[in-house]
Design a protein around this motif. Sequence first.
Motif, PDB file in Angstrom:
ATOM      1  N   LYS A 635       0.819  -1.209   0.000  1.00  0.00           N
ATOM      2  CA  LYS A 635       0.000   0.000   0.000  1.00  0.00           C
ATOM      3  C   LYS A 635       0.863   1.273   0.000  1.00  0.00           C
ATOM      4  CE  LYS A 635      -3.828  -2.251   2.413  1.00  0.00           C
ATOM      5  NZ  LYS A 635      -4.750  -2.210   3.593  1.00  0.00           N
ATOM      6  N   GLU A 636       1.892   1.244  -0.837  1.00  0.00           N
ATOM      7  CA  GLU A 636       2.801   2.373  -1.065  1.00  0.00           C
ATOM      8  C   GLU A 636       3.651   2.713   0.159  1.00  0.00           C
ATOM      9  OE1 GLU A 636       0.884   5.734  -2.791  1.00  0.00           O
ATOM     10  OE2 GLU A 636       0.129   4.618  -4.503  1.00  0.00           O
ATOM     11  N   ARG A 637       3.795   1.767   1.072  1.00  0.00           N
ATOM     12  CA  ARG A 637       4.652   2.022   2.235  1.00  0.00           C
ATOM     13  C   ARG A 637       6.131   1.934   1.888  1.00  0.00           C
ATOM     14  NH1 ARG A 637       2.433  -0.509   7.936  1.00  0.00           N
ATOM     15  NH2 ARG A 637       0.621   0.874   8.160  1.00  0.00           N
ATOM     16  N   TYR A 638       6.473   1.110   0.931  1.00  0.00           N
ATOM     17  CA  TYR A 638       7.879   0.899   0.584  1.00  0.00           C
ATOM     18  C   TYR A 638       8.053   1.038  -0.925  1.00  0.00           C
ATOM     19  CZ  TYR A 638       7.528  -1.318   5.154  1.00  0.00           C
ATOM     20  OH  TYR A 638       7.260  -1.577   6.472  1.00  0.00           O
ATOM     21  N   PHE A 639       9.227   1.536  -1.324  1.00  0.00           N
ATOM     22  CA  PHE A 639       9.510   1.615  -2.751  1.00  0.00           C
ATOM     23  C   PHE A 639      11.008   1.451  -3.000  1.00  0.00           C
ATOM     24  CE2 PHE A 639      10.398   6.008  -1.570  1.00  0.00           C
ATOM     25  CZ  PHE A 639      11.465   6.342  -2.385  1.00  0.00           C
ATOM     26  N   VAL A 640      11.325   1.000  -4.196  1.00  0.00           N
ATOM     27  CA  VAL A 640      12.694   0.932  -4.701  1.00  0.00           C
ATOM     28  C   VAL A 640      12.676   1.515  -6.107  1.00  0.00           C
ATOM     29  CG1 VAL A 640      14.654  -0.511  -5.314  1.00  0.00           C
ATOM     30  CG2 VAL A 640      13.246  -1.109  -3.335  1.00  0.00           C
TER      31      VAL A 640
END
Length: 681
Positions: A635-640
């Motif tokens: 839910k868009e908490r983490y990104f790379v």
Amino acid sequence: MTDTVSLKELTPALNFNTNLGGFGQPRIRGIGTTATGPGIENPVATYVDGVYIGSSTGAIFQLADVQQIDVLKGPQGTLFGRNATGGVIQVTTKNPAQDFHMEGQAQYGNYQTWGGSGYVTGGLAPGLAISLAGIYNEQDKGYGRNLYNNSEVQKGWDYGLRGKLRWEAGESTTITLSGDYAKLRRSDPAIRTYQGLTILGIPTPGGKRDIDLDTQPLVATEQGGGSLNIKHDFDGVQLVSISAYRKAKLYTSIDADQTPADLLNFNEVQKDAQFTQEVQLLSTNSGPFKWVVGGFYMWSRGEYDPINTEGTLACGYACADILISQYVKQTLNSFAGFAQGTYTFDRRTSLTLGLRYTSDHRQMDESQVITTTPYFGAPTVLDIAAPTAKKTFPKLTWRISLDHRFSDQVMAYASYNRGFKSGSFQPDSFPPQVLQPETVDAYEVGLKTDLFDRKLRINVSAFYDNYKNLQANQIIQGQLYVYNAPGSINYGLDGDLAFKASRNLTLTAGGAWLHARYKHGFLTPFWSVPIPNAYSDANPFFHAVGGNSVIQCVAGTDYSGTVFAPCDASGKRLQNTPDYTVNVGFDYEVPLASGKVNLDGNLYHNGGYYDDPQNRLKQKAYTLLDASLTYTADKERYFVRAWVKNLTNAFYTEQQNALDVGDNRVAAPPRTFGVTAGFKY
């Protein structure tokens, strides 16, 4: 986009150059400046959270906790803040919130670049919230080398901090206290002589990004300040008060002779301080008449503390060495009142009238300490001070605008604005010389649309600007001299669009065509004329007009330096102003069971421009391609994100200068790439 300099890649008709590695010089529709120094403000004004930043060093900063950036084109000043003839770059940062929120990211890229940023906000008590933001970047490998001492250049570090405290003092009052601090240190500007031989009669060795100087370049800046924003809602009226104090400091060291010989060196310490107070009354009722009335006060002080020029070339070989230390203090007290009202007829047609009166009082104090070392005997010291210079610059400016909504999706408008940039004193002259105010009469018509259920947005405008008494500059023996030119005529078209092509694909584009030319009768008081290494009738580099009293300059490709003479720049292209720019971007989203993947790209093409009024130093057309691939999960908490800037490794410059020791340039960044990982909580 990570900094203000990159805004030009997304904003039609905006060009953004730097000077001496630490001065930001945005230009909108050809209106801007190349001048720097105490008391020199940019016609394109920069604001952060409603606070005007007068120093050019404040126009360059990293974007950390930014919520929104608006670029307003054309003269501004009847709604808020300081006068601006070219436009406004308005940055709004995130406000503290009661609900706890935290986000951060870290990155690593080529040239041993690493860094990160963080943001946290939350409530301290009912109605009281705080936020803290920080950013740090370090580049440990340079883009080029100084061949003289085998040190790398164009590397360094910077960081910035910001804190906000927001108090909801009842249902009608909001008080926001904000503070920020930023610092930068780089081995810049890495100036490289090009187009032939140096004054020593030898070519500059190495590659395009290498230099060969006995003085290692250095620029160090720091800036910071605080502001108090108070808003109170009355019945149908809102009162806004913005109080702010800011300070900035720049140190730069440059090898002014541009050779490995110790012939001429230049360094400066520039200090800027300012206090601003703005009060606005805004209508908040739902009637057909909307208005704002306000006042703006600014005190500022800019200083050279000092600016030094040293070396044999500064005394023409008449002595072994000379050191000229110039101390300058220029102060400003500015008072302004403004008002603007908009009346809407039949819910479709609106007429806007705005008025502003500004009175700027400037004072200049300066002195020089000249230490001369003869070939034989003891040094002599001459300490002289110029009489205090004072001058007041008053001006009435205005805005007239008419817009009509043909439907909820289509609106047309036409406007006429008078813009004003205050006069000042030329900071490098001795004794003080007056720089007259700039004015611009700006005419614009345009169309704004939201079509096909808001899937397609198209904005287009046509403009005509009569730019009068603009401030130009020239560098001689390491010092910047600013003077007034008659002006220019600028006209053209710019526009942008956004298209939601499908549920997953969004396309964006923008473009500008601009015809900007100096007015006839523009004879530069001193400008560079190339000295060829070998003259030939088949390849002349300059010819005299009017008995050698005026030079008609012609571009050359093989010369060892320049001489200075009056130069006819009539009809030449306005410096740092491309005839056209184009940007095209996309965002493609692929939903996944565990999150989503976004592929983004932006292509920016600059049609090229000249860095000097006589149109010798040309920045050729160049194209920048940036792209990124982002995976977002939970839910868009983490990104790379994997990213690349200037994918094609295009070579272009941050600045070019015509000097008496030969033309030089500073290269812009090459291809950079890396990986960023982050989280939100």
